[in-house]
Design a protein around this motif. Structure first.
Motif, PDB file in Angstrom:
ATOM      1  N   VAL A 220       0.835  -1.217   0.000  1.00 50.19           N
ATOM      2  CA  VAL A 220       0.000   0.000   0.000  1.00 50.19           C
ATOM      3  C   VAL A 220       0.870   1.269   0.000  1.00 50.19           C
ATOM      4  N   GLY A 221       2.160   1.090  -0.124  1.00 50.05           N
ATOM      5  CA  GLY A 221       3.055   2.252  -0.242  1.00 50.05           C
ATOM      6  C   GLY A 221       3.589   2.756   1.087  1.00 50.05           C
ATOM      7  N   GLY A 222       3.420   1.932   2.139  1.00 49.87           N
ATOM      8  CA  GLY A 222       3.944   2.312   3.460  1.00 49.87           C
ATOM      9  C   GLY A 222       2.937   3.120   4.262  1.00 49.87           C
ATOM     10  N   VAL A 223       2.982   2.919   5.581  1.00 49.36           N
ATOM     11  CA  VAL A 223       2.129   3.704   6.486  1.00 49.36           C
ATOM     12  C   VAL A 223       3.070   4.524   7.360  1.00 49.36           C
ATOM     13  N   PRO A 224       3.170   5.836   7.126  1.00 46.48           N
ATOM     14  CA  PRO A 224       4.123   6.654   7.870  1.00 46.48           C
ATOM     15  C   PRO A 224       4.040   6.485   9.388  1.00 46.48           C
ATOM     16  N   MET A 225       2.851   6.258   9.930  1.00 44.17           N
ATOM     17  CA  MET A 225       2.745   6.068  11.381  1.00 44.17           C
ATOM     18  C   MET A 225       3.239   4.696  11.815  1.00 44.17           C
ATOM     19  N   GLY A 226       3.506   3.813  10.852  1.00 43.44           N
ATOM     20  CA  GLY A 226       4.151   2.535  11.142  1.00 43.44           C
ATOM     21  C   GLY A 226       3.281   1.487  11.798  1.00 43.44           C
ATOM     22  N   ARG A 227       1.976   1.671  11.772  1.00 40.74           N
ATOM     23  CA  ARG A 227       1.084   0.691  12.409  1.00 40.74           C
ATOM     24  C   ARG A 227      -0.306   0.803  11.806  1.00 40.74           C
ATOM     25  N   MET A 228      -1.116  -0.228  12.081  1.00 40.81           N
ATOM     26  CA  MET A 228      -2.523  -0.159  11.681  1.00 40.81           C
ATOM     27  C   MET A 228      -3.293   0.668  12.701  1.00 40.81           C
ATOM     28  N   ALA A 245     -21.142  18.779  16.322  1.00 41.08           N
ATOM     29  CA  ALA A 245     -19.903  19.523  16.060  1.00 41.08           C
ATOM     30  C   ALA A 245     -19.534  19.494  14.573  1.00 41.08           C
ATOM     31  N   ALA A 246     -20.080  18.510  13.833  1.00 47.88           N
ATOM     32  CA  ALA A 246     -19.752  18.376  12.398  1.00 47.88           C
ATOM     33  C   ALA A 246     -20.887  18.912  11.522  1.00 47.88           C
ATOM     34  N   SER A 247     -21.645  19.887  12.051  1.00 49.28           N
ATOM     35  CA  SER A 247     -22.880  20.318  11.391  1.00 49.28           C
ATOM     36  C   SER A 247     -22.711  20.890   9.977  1.00 49.28           C
ATOM     37  N   TYR A 248     -21.471  21.286   9.606  1.00 53.02           N
ATOM     38  CA  TYR A 248     -21.281  21.842   8.246  1.00 53.02           C
ATOM     39  C   TYR A 248     -20.561  20.844   7.329  1.00 53.02           C
ATOM     40  N   ILE A 249     -20.405  19.612   7.786  1.00 55.70           N
ATOM     41  CA  ILE A 249     -19.705  18.610   6.962  1.00 55.70           C
ATOM     42  C   ILE A 249     -20.720  17.705   6.283  1.00 55.70           C
ATOM     43  N   THR A 250     -20.763  17.790   4.962  1.00 58.92           N
ATOM     44  CA  THR A 250     -21.562  16.848   4.167  1.00 58.92           C
ATOM     45  C   THR A 250     -20.890  16.681   2.804  1.00 58.92           C
ATOM     46  N   GLY A 251     -21.133  15.524   2.174  1.00 58.68           N
ATOM     47  CA  GLY A 251     -20.584  15.290   0.831  1.00 58.68           C
ATOM     48  C   GLY A 251     -19.085  15.043   0.804  1.00 58.68           C
ATOM     49  N   ALA A 252     -18.471  14.997   1.987  1.00 58.02           N
ATOM     50  CA  ALA A 252     -17.008  14.810   2.038  1.00 58.02           C
ATOM     51  C   ALA A 252     -16.669  13.327   2.126  1.00 58.02           C
ATOM     52  N   ASN A 253     -15.443  13.002   1.735  1.00 56.37           N
ATOM     53  CA  ASN A 253     -14.915  11.646   1.908  1.00 56.37           C
ATOM     54  C   ASN A 253     -13.660  11.781   2.763  1.00 56.37           C
ATOM     55  N   LEU A 254     -13.788  11.429   4.038  1.00 56.90           N
ATOM     56  CA  LEU A 254     -12.678  11.649   4.977  1.00 56.90           C
ATOM     57  C   LEU A 254     -11.813  10.403   5.106  1.00 56.90           C
ATOM     58  N   VAL A 255     -10.540  10.588   4.851  1.00 53.67           N
ATOM     59  CA  VAL A 255      -9.574   9.480   4.906  1.00 53.67           C
ATOM     60  C   VAL A 255      -8.950   9.438   6.299  1.00 53.67           C
ATOM     61  N   ILE A 256      -8.863   8.219   6.875  1.00 53.46           N
ATOM     62  CA  ILE A 256      -8.186   8.055   8.172  1.00 53.46           C
ATOM     63  C   ILE A 256      -7.246   6.864   8.011  1.00 53.46           C
ATOM     64  N   ASP A 257      -5.954   7.153   7.746  1.00 53.22           N
ATOM     65  CA  ASP A 257      -5.055   6.101   7.249  1.00 53.22           C
ATOM     66  C   ASP A 257      -3.626   6.170   7.782  1.00 53.22           C
ATOM     67  N   GLY A 258      -3.398   6.908   8.883  1.00 47.43           N
ATOM     68  CA  GLY A 258      -2.043   6.970   9.436  1.00 47.43           C
ATOM     69  C   GLY A 258      -1.032   7.605   8.488  1.00 47.43           C
ATOM     70  N   GLY A 259      -1.534   8.404   7.530  1.00 48.97           N
ATOM     71  CA  GLY A 259      -0.630   9.109   6.611  1.00 48.97           C
ATOM     72  C   GLY A 259      -0.275   8.321   5.362  1.00 48.97           C
ATOM     73  N   ASN A 260      -1.015   7.226   5.123  1.00 47.39           N
ATOM     74  CA  ASN A 260      -0.682   6.318   4.014  1.00 47.39           C
ATOM     75  C   ASN A 260      -0.688   6.975   2.626  1.00 47.39           C
ATOM     76  N   PHE A 261      -1.737   7.763   2.325  1.00 44.95           N
ATOM     77  CA  PHE A 261      -1.811   8.347   0.968  1.00 44.95           C
ATOM     78  C   PHE A 261      -0.622   9.272   0.725  1.00 44.95           C
ATOM     79  N   PRO A 262       0.171   8.984  -0.306  1.00 42.75           N
ATOM     80  CA  PRO A 262       1.409   9.752  -0.494  1.00 42.75           C
ATOM     81  C   PRO A 262       1.214  11.043  -1.286  1.00 42.75           C
ATOM     82  N   VAL A 263      -0.027  11.350  -1.687  1.00 45.27           N
ATOM     83  CA  VAL A 263      -0.240  12.515  -2.550  1.00 45.27           C
ATOM     84  C   VAL A 263      -1.188  13.515  -1.897  1.00 45.27           C
ATOM     85  N   VAL A 264      -1.118  14.766  -2.362  1.00 44.37           N
ATOM     86  CA  VAL A 264      -2.074  15.789  -1.917  1.00 44.37           C
ATOM     87  C   VAL A 264      -3.273  15.683  -2.849  1.00 44.37           C
ATOM     88  N   LYS A 265      -4.471  15.535  -2.262  1.00 48.04           N
ATOM     89  CA  LYS A 265      -5.645  15.341  -3.148  1.00 48.04           C
ATOM     90  C   LYS A 265      -6.486  16.604  -3.184  1.00 48.04           C
TER      91      LYS A 265
END
Ligand SMILES: NC(=O)c1ccc[n+]([C@@H]2O[C@H](COP(=O)([O-])OP(=O)(O)OC[C@H]3O[C@@H](n4cnc5c(N)ncnc54)[C@H](OP(=O)(O)O)[C@@H]3O)[C@@H](O)[C@H]2O)c1
Length: 265
Positions: A220-228, A245-265
């Motif tokens: 998967v290209g490495g997990v910078p945090m080094g763990r699952m 608290a998240a009342s203005y968040i809709t339509g988003a796709n939130l990634v939670i991956d320990g820094g895995n994605f190596p690109v700015v999206k």
């Protein structure tokens, strides 16, 4: 003197459904929502032995349309409303090996389990939310929807990618009607499904589970945090997203991956 409201009462009075809430990420979400005061309904195919469980359990295989209707009918009858839907259940249980190993049945099953279960459940329960003019729907996708591994996740990744698109379209449709729809894309989580996946592939490849885990991190290209992730860490994000608290968040796709994605999206 008035006592200060505690953060853990923020979901008091809310009715929440968590599909696949008996294991892994779903189980952690159930605990977190209950801690926040929500009344929780859980579905899975098998009822776990949990004599102290405080949630309502409904046995159902949500990959089957009639079972989805059964769940929705029970919720309408027993609770009369629904405030939070966590479409968590999903699975990558298709053979590895790429395009030639995947039959029509595998593709159909991947879509039933990872896409159509949510589409049908939302369709059955959304009218109640629309009538209330409030509600939050979460779709649990996967980072593999944006990063397919052809050897092991082809059909699963395609189905989760379709789920992302459906979630975005639905969010836009109902945003002006008081309902938020959010996608969460976890990276690698230490769950029962992950343990099974690693053990199965290690056996097939004749290597240890530790070597297989290392291979997966590299693949998967490495997990910078080094763990699952611990499922509780992913549950914490989901809890935040369903809270006011998240009342203005809709339509988003939130990634939670320990820094895995190596690109700015
Ligand atoms: N673990 C990861 O690293 C990871 C990463 C990215 C995304 N995800 C996503 O996160 C979600 C949860 O994954 P997990 O790893 O926590 O899974 P898990 O440990 O395998 O738990 C899956 C839950 O869903 C239920 N379930 C499975 N098939 C079902 C069906 N056909 N109908 C109804 N319930 C069903 C299971 O109970 P029964 O077997 O009794 O039905 C269980 O409660 C999934 O959507 C998965 O794709 C996981």
């Amino acid at each position: 003197m008035k006592s200060k409201p505690t953060i853990d009462a923020v979901l008091a009075g809310k009715i929440a459904l968590v599909t696949g809430g008996t294991k892994g990420i779903g189980k952690a979400v159930v605990k977190r929502l209950e801690l926040a005061g929500a009344t929780v309904i859980v579905t899975a195919r098998n009822q776990p032995e949990e004599p102290d469980a405080t949630y309502t359990f409904i046995a159902a295989d949500l990959s089957r349309a009639e079972e989805v209707s059964k769940v929705a009918n029970i919720i309408h009858k027993q609770f009369g409303r629904i405030d939070i839907i966590i479409n968590n259940m999903g699975a990558n249980v298709y053979p590895g090996g790429g395009f030639s190993t995947l039959t029509d049945e595998h593709w159909d099953q991947a879509l039933q389990v990872n896409l159509l279960s949510s589409v049908r459940l939302d369709r059955a329960l959304l009218p109640a939310m629309l009538a209330q003019k409030s509600g939050v729907i979460i779709h649990i996708s996967s980072t593999s929807s944006q990063f397919p591994i052809w050897e092991s996740t082809m059909a699963y990744s395609v189905a989760k990618s379709a789920l992302n698109t459906y979630s975005k379209a639905l969010a836009t449709e109902v945003a002006g009607k008081g309902i938020r729809v959010v996608t969460v894309s976890p990276g690698l989580n230490k769950t029962e499904a992950m343990t099974y996946f690693l053990e199965d592939y290690a056996k097939q490849s004749n290597i240890s589970v530790e070597e297989m885990t290392q291979n997966l991190f590299e693949r998967v290209g490495g997990v910078p945090m080094g763990r699952m992730a611990e499922p509780e860490e992913t549950a914490e994000l989901i809890y935040f997203l369903v809270s006011p608290a998240a009342s203005y968040i809709t339509g988003a796709n939130l990634v939670i991956d320990g820094g895995n994605f190596p690109v700015v999206k």
